[in-house]
Design a protein around this motif. Structure first.
Motif, PDB file in Angstrom:
ATOM      1  N   THR A 146      28.164 -40.034 -44.266  1.00 16.56           N
ATOM      2  CA  THR A 146      27.497 -39.041 -45.473  1.00 16.56           C
ATOM      3  C   THR A 146      27.995 -36.871 -44.689  1.00 16.56           C
ATOM      4  O   THR A 146      28.798 -37.133 -43.748  1.00 16.56           O
ATOM      5  CB  THR A 146      25.847 -38.716 -44.771  1.00 16.56           C
ATOM      6  N   PHE A 147      28.090 -36.798 -45.759  1.00 10.04           N
ATOM      7  CA  PHE A 147      28.610 -35.286 -45.739  1.00 10.04           C
ATOM      8  C   PHE A 147      27.521 -34.161 -46.940  1.00 10.04           C
ATOM      9  O   PHE A 147      26.953 -35.263 -47.483  1.00 10.04           O
ATOM     10  CB  PHE A 147      29.927 -35.017 -45.870  1.00 10.04           C
ATOM     11  N   VAL A 148      27.584 -32.801 -46.165  1.00 13.41           N
ATOM     12  CA  VAL A 148      26.761 -32.338 -47.184  1.00 13.41           C
ATOM     13  C   VAL A 148      27.356 -31.446 -48.185  1.00 13.41           C
ATOM     14  O   VAL A 148      28.223 -30.041 -47.815  1.00 13.41           O
ATOM     15  CB  VAL A 148      25.722 -31.456 -46.280  1.00 13.41           C
ATOM     16  N   LEU A 149      27.230 -31.503 -49.339  1.00  7.79           N
ATOM     17  CA  LEU A 149      27.880 -30.336 -49.787  1.00  7.79           C
ATOM     18  C   LEU A 149      27.221 -28.764 -49.535  1.00  7.79           C
ATOM     19  O   LEU A 149      25.919 -28.593 -49.376  1.00  7.79           O
ATOM     20  CB  LEU A 149      27.862 -30.568 -51.570  1.00  7.79           C
ATOM     21  N   GLU A 150      27.963 -28.055 -50.844  1.00 10.08           N
ATOM     22  CA  GLU A 150      27.226 -26.445 -50.548  1.00 10.08           C
ATOM     23  C   GLU A 150      25.990 -25.844 -51.410  1.00 10.08           C
ATOM     24  O   GLU A 150      25.440 -25.338 -51.254  1.00 10.08           O
ATOM     25  CB  GLU A 150      28.401 -25.496 -51.278  1.00 10.08           C
ATOM     26  N   ASN A 151      25.265 -27.088 -52.289  1.00 12.89           N
ATOM     27  CA  ASN A 151      23.777 -26.544 -52.765  1.00 12.89           C
ATOM     28  C   ASN A 151      23.261 -28.151 -52.077  1.00 12.89           C
ATOM     29  O   ASN A 151      21.987 -27.373 -52.367  1.00 12.89           O
ATOM     30  CB  ASN A 151      24.104 -27.586 -54.245  1.00 12.89           C
ATOM     31  N   ASP A 152      23.673 -28.484 -50.231  1.00 14.60           N
ATOM     32  CA  ASP A 152      23.103 -28.674 -49.654  1.00 14.60           C
ATOM     33  C   ASP A 152      22.161 -30.530 -49.865  1.00 14.60           C
ATOM     34  O   ASP A 152      21.420 -30.564 -49.768  1.00 14.60           O
ATOM     35  CB  ASP A 152      21.302 -28.339 -49.903  1.00 14.60           C
ATOM     36  N   LYS A 153      22.678 -30.888 -51.409  1.00 14.14           N
ATOM     37  CA  LYS A 153      22.699 -32.414 -51.638  1.00 14.14           C
ATOM     38  C   LYS A 153      23.283 -32.915 -50.294  1.00 14.14           C
ATOM     39  O   LYS A 153      24.963 -32.774 -50.355  1.00 14.14           O
ATOM     40  CB  LYS A 153      23.719 -32.423 -52.479  1.00 14.14           C
ATOM     41  N   THR A 154      22.868 -33.869 -49.490  1.00 13.55           N
ATOM     42  CA  THR A 154      23.559 -34.715 -48.748  1.00 13.55           C
ATOM     43  C   THR A 154      24.243 -35.815 -49.356  1.00 13.55           C
ATOM     44  O   THR A 154      23.567 -36.742 -50.677  1.00 13.55           O
ATOM     45  CB  THR A 154      22.704 -35.554 -48.146  1.00 13.55           C
ATOM     46  N   ILE A 155      25.351 -36.846 -49.754  1.00 12.51           N
ATOM     47  CA  ILE A 155      26.023 -37.054 -50.371  1.00 12.51           C
ATOM     48  C   ILE A 155      26.440 -37.794 -49.082  1.00 12.51           C
ATOM     49  O   ILE A 155      27.407 -38.232 -48.219  1.00 12.51           O
ATOM     50  CB  ILE A 155      27.353 -36.273 -50.717  1.00 12.51           C
ATOM     51  N   GLN A 156      26.375 -39.697 -49.624  1.00 11.10           N
ATOM     52  CA  GLN A 156      26.331 -41.120 -48.760  1.00 11.10           C
ATOM     53  C   GLN A 156      28.455 -40.761 -49.070  1.00 11.10           C
ATOM     54  O   GLN A 156      28.127 -41.700 -50.146  1.00 11.10           O
ATOM     55  CB  GLN A 156      25.970 -42.148 -48.701  1.00 11.10           C
ATOM     56  N   ILE A 157      29.114 -41.771 -48.335  1.00  7.46           N
ATOM     57  CA  ILE A 157      30.227 -42.736 -48.720  1.00  7.46           C
ATOM     58  C   ILE A 157      30.054 -43.643 -48.581  1.00  7.46           C
ATOM     59  O   ILE A 157      30.131 -44.365 -48.066  1.00  7.46           O
ATOM     60  CB  ILE A 157      30.918 -42.075 -47.908  1.00  7.46           C
ATOM     61  N   THR A 158      30.782 -44.533 -50.210  1.00  6.19           N
ATOM     62  CA  THR A 158      30.546 -46.017 -50.376  1.00  6.19           C
ATOM     63  C   THR A 158      32.232 -46.350 -50.670  1.00  6.19           C
ATOM     64  O   THR A 158      31.459 -47.652 -50.858  1.00  6.19           O
ATOM     65  CB  THR A 158      29.563 -46.235 -51.679  1.00  6.19           C
ATOM     66  N   GLY A 159      32.904 -45.921 -50.258  1.00  9.33           N
ATOM     67  CA  GLY A 159      34.160 -46.138 -50.159  1.00  9.33           C
ATOM     68  C   GLY A 159      35.427 -45.192 -50.019  1.00  9.33           C
ATOM     69  O   GLY A 159      35.110 -44.018 -49.727  1.00  9.33           O
ATOM     70  N   VAL A 160      36.542 -45.894 -49.423  1.00  9.28           N
ATOM     71  CA  VAL A 160      37.516 -45.270 -49.734  1.00  9.28           C
ATOM     72  C   VAL A 160      39.111 -45.972 -49.896  1.00  9.28           C
ATOM     73  O   VAL A 160      38.392 -47.305 -50.139  1.00  9.28           O
ATOM     74  CB  VAL A 160      37.812 -44.962 -47.231  1.00  9.28           C
ATOM     75  N   LEU A 161      39.777 -45.418 -50.634  1.00  8.32           N
ATOM     76  CA  LEU A 161      40.370 -45.400 -51.572  1.00  8.32           C
ATOM     77  C   LEU A 161      41.637 -45.233 -50.763  1.00  8.32           C
ATOM     78  O   LEU A 161      41.973 -44.047 -49.715  1.00  8.32           O
ATOM     79  CB  LEU A 161      40.631 -44.112 -52.990  1.00  8.32           C
ATOM     80  N   LYS A 162      42.967 -45.792 -51.050  1.00  4.02           N
ATOM     81  CA  LYS A 162      44.207 -45.807 -50.690  1.00  4.02           C
ATOM     82  C   LYS A 162      44.823 -44.151 -50.953  1.00  4.02           C
ATOM     83  O   LYS A 162      43.988 -43.747 -52.363  1.00  4.02           O
ATOM     84  CB  LYS A 162      45.292 -46.811 -51.098  1.00  4.02           C
ATOM     85  N   ASN A 163      45.581 -43.775 -50.661  1.00  2.19           N
ATOM     86  CA  ASN A 163      45.802 -42.360 -51.009  1.00  2.19           C
ATOM     87  C   ASN A 163      46.613 -42.303 -52.353  1.00  2.19           C
ATOM     88  O   ASN A 163      47.258 -43.140 -52.488  1.00  2.19           O
ATOM     89  CB  ASN A 163      47.258 -41.256 -50.555  1.00  2.19           C
ATOM     90  N   VAL A 164      46.093 -41.668 -53.836  1.00  2.00           N
ATOM     91  CA  VAL A 164      46.656 -41.758 -55.135  1.00  2.00           C
ATOM     92  C   VAL A 164      47.741 -40.426 -55.149  1.00  2.00           C
ATOM     93  O   VAL A 164      48.264 -39.520 -54.483  1.00  2.00           O
ATOM     94  CB  VAL A 164      45.038 -40.737 -55.442  1.00  2.00           C
ATOM     95  N   PRO A 165      48.862 -41.562 -55.285  1.00  2.00           N
ATOM     96  CA  PRO A 165      49.987 -41.117 -55.818  1.00  2.00           C
ATOM     97  C   PRO A 165      50.123 -39.060 -56.781  1.00  2.00           C
ATOM     98  O   PRO A 165      49.371 -39.289 -57.573  1.00  2.00           O
ATOM     99  CB  PRO A 165      50.853 -42.003 -56.417  1.00  2.00           C
ATOM    100  N   LYS A 166      50.640 -38.738 -56.185  1.00  5.66           N
ATOM    101  CA  LYS A 166      51.297 -37.439 -56.497  1.00  5.66           C
ATOM    102  C   LYS A 166      50.939 -37.428 -57.659  1.00  5.66           C
ATOM    103  O   LYS A 166      50.671 -36.431 -58.976  1.00  5.66           O
ATOM    104  CB  LYS A 166      52.147 -36.727 -56.004  1.00  5.66           C
ATOM    105  N   ARG A 167      52.040 -38.361 -58.920  1.00  2.00           N
ATOM    106  CA  ARG A 167      52.672 -38.175 -60.111  1.00  2.00           C
ATOM    107  C   ARG A 167      51.493 -38.580 -60.684  1.00  2.00           C
ATOM    108  O   ARG A 167      51.194 -37.961 -61.867  1.00  2.00           O
ATOM    109  CB  ARG A 167      53.296 -39.474 -60.457  1.00  2.00           C
TER     110      ARG A 167
END
Length: 81
Positions: free
Chosen positions: A57-78
């Motif tokens: 998890t990580f916390v946004l500036e508004n104090d909302k806790t966010i849970q990570i549910t996936g990790v994407l392969k890096n997105v191409p710049k284009r």
């Protein structure tokens, strides 16, 4: 001081329409619940120093806790805006 990171908010069915390869996570849960997030592998490395971060998890500036549910392969710049 926390680093500022660009965030894009998406509808829950985004991954049904656009195919982005997942490194971690499953195709059914990425954005299924409120306060969840999918990170790119580069952002996972920047934030946690590793890419195996599903369920972390990580916390946004508004104090909302966010849970990570996936990790994407890096997105191409284009296709980034």
């Amino acid at each position: 001081m926390s680093p500022h990171i660009q965030v894009t908010f998406l509808q829950g069915d985004f991954f049904k329409i656009f195919a982005f390869p997942l490194i971690n996570g499953t195709n059914r849960v990425e954005l299924a619940a409120p306060n969840t997030a999918v990170l790119t592998e580069a952002l996972a490395l920047k934030m946690f120093g590793k890419i195996d971060v599903v369920s972390n998890t990580f916390v946004l500036e508004n104090d909302k806790t966010i849970q990570i549910t996936g990790v994407l392969k890096n997105v191409p710049k284009r296709i980034q805006r």
